[in-house]
Design an enzyme around this catalytic site. Structure first.
Site, PDB file in Angstrom:
ATOM      1  CE  LYS A 202      -1.857   2.724   2.869  1.00 36.25           C
ATOM      2  NZ  LYS A 202      -1.789   3.996   2.105  1.00 36.25           N
ATOM      3  CD  GLU A 278      14.207   1.114   8.241  1.00 38.51           C
ATOM      4  OE1 GLU A 278      14.682   2.021   8.942  1.00 38.51           O
ATOM      5  OE2 GLU A 278      14.780   0.030   8.060  1.00 38.51           O
ATOM      6  CB  CYS A 312      13.569   9.376   7.022  1.00 36.20           C
ATOM      7  SG  CYS A 312      14.520   8.287   5.938  1.00 36.20           S
ATOM      8  CD  GLU A 414      10.200  13.182  10.952  1.00 36.98           C
ATOM      9  OE1 GLU A 414       9.100  12.658  11.256  1.00 36.98           O
ATOM     10  OE2 GLU A 414      11.044  12.616  10.243  1.00 36.98           O
TER      11      GLU A 414
HETATM   12  P1  NAD Z   1       2.713   8.216   7.635  1.00 34.58           P
HETATM   13  O1  NAD Z   1       3.085   7.405   8.815  1.00 34.58           O
HETATM   14  O2  NAD Z   1       1.668   9.251   7.798  1.00 34.58           O
HETATM   15  O3  NAD Z   1       2.188   7.284   6.446  1.00 34.58           O
HETATM   16  C1  NAD Z   1       3.002   6.253   5.913  1.00 34.58           C
HETATM   17  C2  NAD Z   1       2.101   5.180   5.335  1.00 34.58           C
HETATM   18  O4  NAD Z   1       1.375   4.570   6.393  1.00 34.58           O
HETATM   19  C3  NAD Z   1       1.065   5.687   4.337  1.00 34.58           C
HETATM   20  O5  NAD Z   1       0.927   4.738   3.308  1.00 34.58           O
HETATM   21  C4  NAD Z   1      -0.197   5.782   5.175  1.00 34.58           C
HETATM   22  O6  NAD Z   1      -1.382   5.685   4.431  1.00 34.58           O
HETATM   23  C5  NAD Z   1      -0.028   4.588   6.089  1.00 34.58           C
HETATM   24  N1  NAD Z   1      -0.733   4.662   7.366  1.00 34.58           N
HETATM   25  C6  NAD Z   1      -1.040   5.779   8.090  1.00 34.58           C
HETATM   26  N2  NAD Z   1      -1.683   5.426   9.218  1.00 34.58           N
HETATM   27  C7  NAD Z   1      -1.776   4.073   9.218  1.00 34.58           C
HETATM   28  C8  NAD Z   1      -2.321   3.113  10.127  1.00 34.58           C
HETATM   29  N3  NAD Z   1      -2.902   3.473  11.274  1.00 34.58           N
HETATM   30  N4  NAD Z   1      -2.227   1.803   9.810  1.00 34.58           N
HETATM   31  C9  NAD Z   1      -1.617   1.406   8.669  1.00 34.58           C
HETATM   32  N5  NAD Z   1      -1.095   2.266   7.765  1.00 34.58           N
HETATM   33  C10 NAD Z   1      -1.156   3.579   8.042  1.00 34.58           C
HETATM   34  O7  NAD Z   1       4.068   8.838   7.082  1.00 34.58           O
HETATM   35  P2  NAD Z   1       4.234   9.845   5.859  1.00 34.58           P
HETATM   36  O8  NAD Z   1       3.713  11.184   6.275  1.00 34.58           O
HETATM   37  O9  NAD Z   1       3.711   9.207   4.622  1.00 34.58           O
HETATM   38  O10 NAD Z   1       5.828   9.898   5.730  1.00 34.58           O
HETATM   39  C11 NAD Z   1       6.642  10.788   6.431  1.00 34.58           C
HETATM   40  C12 NAD Z   1       7.230  10.084   7.638  1.00 34.58           C
HETATM   41  O11 NAD Z   1       7.964   8.932   7.222  1.00 34.58           O
HETATM   42  C13 NAD Z   1       8.254  10.933   8.382  1.00 34.58           C
HETATM   43  O12 NAD Z   1       8.064  10.758   9.760  1.00 34.58           O
HETATM   44  C14 NAD Z   1       9.584  10.347   7.960  1.00 34.58           C
HETATM   45  O13 NAD Z   1      10.654  10.548   8.848  1.00 34.58           O
HETATM   46  C15 NAD Z   1       9.242   8.914   7.840  1.00 34.58           C
HETATM   47  N6  NAD Z   1      10.195   8.222   6.979  1.00 34.58           N
HETATM   48  C16 NAD Z   1      11.088   7.369   7.559  1.00 34.58           C
HETATM   49  C17 NAD Z   1      12.030   6.728   6.763  1.00 34.58           C
HETATM   50  C18 NAD Z   1      13.044   5.798   7.351  1.00 34.58           C
HETATM   51  O14 NAD Z   1      13.659   5.061   6.588  1.00 34.58           O
HETATM   52  N7  NAD Z   1      13.256   5.791   8.652  1.00 34.58           N
HETATM   53  C19 NAD Z   1      12.042   6.950   5.390  1.00 34.58           C
HETATM   54  C20 NAD Z   1      11.114   7.832   4.849  1.00 34.58           C
HETATM   55  C21 NAD Z   1      10.176   8.455   5.657  1.00 34.58           C
END
Ligand code: NAD
Length: 510
Positions: A202, A278, A312, A414
């Site tokens: 997804k 991650e 990230c 963040e």
């Molecule tokens: P997010 O957590 O809002 O969403 C990520 C994914 O999770 C999306 O596909 C979203 O639809 C899904 N999601 C959201 N709530 C959910 C739930 N309750 N159950 C299952 N799936 C759910 O993150 P974002 O805003 O898309 O991305 C930015 C974040 O990602 C930042 O915090 C960034 O640091 C982090 N990030 C981390 C890494 C890493 O490798 N550590 C890499 C890239 C981004």
């Protein structure tokens, strides 16, 4: 049909399936891909162009029934021929997927740029090449994987031979964010498939397009039905939560916010499914007075503002030794002001818009909060004005702040935008203490010309990745991940293959 046969008979199969598949092909926009079929079942939500805020498409939202079909299709695949496939066969298939991405390189770049607003120069040199590289890397790694064996003594003196075989976990959910949509999705899908799992992926609701193109590539190169499935939708109360909470999902590989990681962990707790997380970061850079000044400024500009700070690994906290603090802030601010913010496709654009109106508002709220908390703004601090349709887009200025206390929210939380806060330190001990004063621990950067200082400081930093005199140099064989609230587990190289498979010890009495 054994999957290896299908690999070489793709064109024949297309002819047989004929018109129906052609009609269902998703070239007109995002679609689910389940059991080898594209569909757009479910209500839709709008896809928005971040450059000018216009609605450019519609994305189907998977409900519980669609998610369930995808998980069942994956289960059928993993209990069928795919589950009996060899590493060599899967490696060959992964190489075809990499080729398939490269064959449609320009389409992938265009789709990634359209969804995210990131500069073409970035998508074409990082996002899409890395996606293809992810499949190639795991094709090689799964094939060359050594396993250990032991001969053990037994009371009768005959001995026993112990060896380990690796079994796939089964059905794996891959949930990805929007900042590096295809790169991060494939970073999990490639090792999951290499290890013999079936995947239900997804992508973020904001960036569904390249995942759909990937499904097309999978379909074209002959990935057997059900091995890779794709569902679109939101997180909580939608496809994301329905997928990670589905009892038929054996493991969850997730990249996104730390708070989402907590929610997902709750949803798998009941069935004790393994997770690879991650998560977020608030990454520090330590700049010592003995560093190559220009290289440190250059590297910090990249690490703070690449992809508009939406990586990230980006640096949001910069700590600079007091002797060079003022000069460093002045140089960084000058470089930040000189960054060209504009259309992603325009030559020379350094930074496009942020991904969404919601995210733009969040970042601007942090700019205002930082000012209220006492920050001095040396560059940026607002949304740029263009005097054209881009003013309806989601742009913000690259921003350099100083003057905040260590407990200011803008220093602790963040922001995930093009912004960093710079603070002085007096010695190495203080530098390490400030760097570690965070609930996050993803990456850290050290700028110094002292070899012994580099080796002394690096292991003291509470981070999964420490770069010395560089930033974001990645060898795909190395462990990747965070400590504290930045993640659980490691990906990369054999670490991903370890997560996506179970070791089974076989003990044979000789
Ligand atoms: P997010 O957590 O809002 O969403 C990520 C994914 O999770 C999306 O596909 C979203 O639809 C899904 N999601 C959201 N709530 C959910 C739930 N309750 N159950 C299952 N799936 C759910 O993150 P974002 O805003 O898309 O991305 C930015 C974040 O990602 C930042 O915090 C960034 O640091 C982090 N990030 C981390 C890494 C890493 O490798 N550590 C890499 C890239 C981004």
């Amino acid at each position: 049909m054994p999957f290896a046969v299908r690999i070489v008979s793709t064109s024949v199969e297309k002819e047989v399936v004929g018109v129906r598949e052609a009609e269902a092909a998703p070239r007109s926009g995002p679609a689910h891909y389940i059991g080898g079929r594209f569909d757009r079942e479910g209500t839709t939500f709008p896809l928005v162009n971040p450059v000018d805020g216009t609605v450019v498409g519609a994305v189907p939202e998977a409900g519980a029934g669609t998610v369930d079909r995808a998980v069942r299709a994956a289960r059928d695949a993993v209990t069928g021929d795919w589950g009996r496939s060899t590493a060599e066969e899967r490696g060959a298939l992964l190489r075809r997927i990499a080729d398939g991405i490269e064959d449609r390189f320009d389409e992938f770049v265009a789709a990634e740029v359209a969804d995210t607003g990131k500069p073409v120069s970035l998508a074409s040199t990082v996002d899409i090449p890395r996606a293809a590289a992810n499949f190639r890397a795991y094709a090689d790694l799964v094939w060359g994987r050594p396993e250990r064996s032991f001969t053990s003594p037994t009371p009768d003196g005959a001995g026993a031979l112990n060896y380990t075989v690796r079994r796939p976990l089964g059905v794996v959910a891959v949930v990805a964010p929007w900042n590096l949509p295809l790169l991060l999705l494939t970073w999990k899908v490639a090792p999951a498939l290499a290890a013999g799992n079936a995947v239900v992926a997804k992508p973020s609701e904001l960036t569904p397009s390249t995942a759909t193109l990937l499904a097309e590539v999978m379909d074209t190169v002959g990935v057997p039905p059900g091995v890779f499935n794709l569902v679109h939708g939101f997180g909580e109360g939608s496809a994301g939560a329905m997928l990670t909470g589905h009892p038929g999902v054996d493991a969850v590989a997730f990249t996104g916010e730390s708070a989402t990681g907590t929610a997902i962990m709750r949803s798998v707790a009941e069935r004790l499914a393994p997770v690879s997380f991650e998560l977020g970061g608030k990454n520090p850079a330590l700049v010592f007075a003995d560093a190559d000044f220009d290289a440190a400024v250059d590297g910090t500009v990249r690490s703070a503002f690449t992809n508009a700070g939406q990586v990230c690994l980006c640096t949001e906290r910069v700590y600079v030794e007091r002797a060079i603090f003022d000069d460093f802030v002045a140089a960084l601010a000058e470089r930040a002001r000189a960054l060209r913010v504009g259309r992603p496709e325009q030559d020379g654009t350094d930074m496009g818009p942020l991904v969404s109106a919601e995210h733009r508002d969040k970042v601007l709220d942090y700019y205002r909060l930082a000012e209220r908390e006492g920050a001095k703004t040396h560059a940026g601090g607002a949304a740029p004005r263009f005097g054209d349709e881009r003013d309806r887009g989601f742009f913000v200025e690259p921003t350099v702040l100083t003057g905040l206390a260590p407990d200011a929210r803008a220093v602790r939380e963040e922001i995930f935008g093009p912004v960093c806060h710079v603070a002085p330190f007096d010695d190495e001990v203080e530098a390490v203490r400030l760097a570690n004063d965070s609930k996050y621990g993803l990456a850290a950067t050290v700028w110094t010309s002292s070899l012994s200082r580099a080796h002394r400081v690096a292991p003291q930093l509470e981070a999964g990745i420490v770069w010395v005199n560089c930033w974001n140099l990645r060898d795909l064989r190395t462990p990747f991940g965070g400590v504290k609230a930045s993640g659980i587990g490691r990906e990369g190289g054999e670490h991903s293959l370890d997560f996506f498979s179970e070791p089974v010890n076989v003990c044979v009495k000789l």
